[in-house]
Design an enzyme around this catalytic site. Structure first.
Site, PDB file in Angstrom:
ATOM      1  N   ASP A  34       0.929  -1.103  -0.131  1.00  0.00           N
ATOM      2  CA  ASP A  34       0.089   0.190   0.011  1.00  0.00           C
ATOM      3  C   ASP A  34       0.847   1.333   0.061  1.00  0.00           C
ATOM      4  OD1 ASP A  34      -2.281   1.656   0.265  1.00  0.00           O
ATOM      5  OD2 ASP A  34      -1.698   1.935   2.603  1.00  0.00           O
TER       6      ASP A  34
ATOM      7  N   ASP B 101       0.035   5.136   0.978  1.00  0.00           N
ATOM      8  CA  ASP B 101      -0.351   6.114   2.098  1.00  0.00           C
ATOM      9  C   ASP B 101      -0.282   5.517   3.369  1.00  0.00           C
ATOM     10  OD1 ASP B 101      -0.837   8.722   0.278  1.00  0.00           O
ATOM     11  OD2 ASP B 101      -1.920   7.222  -0.560  1.00  0.00           O
TER      12      ASP B 101
ATOM     13  N   ASP C 296      -1.294  -0.666   6.240  1.00  0.00           N
ATOM     14  CA  ASP C 296      -1.787   0.088   7.439  1.00  0.00           C
ATOM     15  C   ASP C 296      -3.289  -0.050   7.538  1.00  0.00           C
ATOM     16  OD1 ASP C 296      -2.357   3.236   6.991  1.00  0.00           O
ATOM     17  OD2 ASP C 296      -1.857   2.049   5.387  1.00  0.00           O
TER      18      ASP C 296
END
Length: 198
Positions: A14, A16, A170
């Site tokens: 991922d 961001d 995250d």
């Protein structure tokens, strides 16, 4: 330090909040865009929605709060504010170190809910655009996270069986997408914590 499973044959990241420390920027930008509609856009709500494209985030907020926000208009306000902050973005070193370590060792790709232009800009700012074989964004898929399409597309392009891929995430929705894709998951929150400031 993050160690990856020995049987890993491909790595998917991922962007961001995983490689790029942009979450505070996104949080502030969403708060600014949503403020006129009377929604308390707090950190918990933000983390529940992390990983969705802008339009899908606004649609979900409309569903949760009974508002009638225009997904395009509100998304554009959010994007405009984010652009004023993005140049100060830094890498998340503990994950960026994994990227550097496995560059040219294993195939690597990005699977992000960001737009193609947004992802390109972020990768350029943190000087990591040359590390990835493929970048799959919200512009490349039909079904956003928590649907596994983003990560399955990465695996297909890398020509790696999903079960042999490790996803670094995250977000709750992203981790769900990775699990549903049958992939191994590294929760980067175990190594790096974003503290949101109002």
């Amino acid at each position: 330090m993050i160690t990856i499973p020995e049987n890993a044959k491909g790595l998917i990241f991922d962007l961001d909040g995983t490689i790029a420390n942009t979450m505070q920027h996104h949080f502030e930008s969403w708060r600014k865009a949503i403020l006129p509609y009377g929604i308390d856009f707090n950190a918990d709500l933000f983390m529940q929605l992390t990983g969705k494209p802008r339009w899908a985030t606004v649609e979900k907020l409309n569903e949760l709060f009974g508002t009638k926000m225009d997904p395009i208009a509100v998304g554009n306000v959010k994007a405009s504010h984010f652009k004023t902050l993005v140049d100060s973005t830094e890498e998340i070193a503990v994950v960026a170190d994994v990227v550097r370590k496995y560059h040219s060792v294993l195939p690597m790709s990005i699977g992000t809910g960001s737009t193609r232009n947004g992802a390109k800009k972020t990768l350029e700012i943190i000087k990591m655009q040359h590390f990835f074989d493929f970048v799959i964004t919200a512009d490349d898929i039909t079904n956003p996270k928590p649907h596994p399409e983003t990560f399955l597309k990465c695996a297909a392009l890398m020509k790696v069986n999903p079960k042999d891929c490790v996803v670094f995430e995250d977000g709750i929705l992203g981790m769900q997408a990775a699990k549903d894709a049958g992939m191994m998951v590294v929760d980067v929150n175990d190594y790096f914590e974003t503290v949101f400031v109002l």
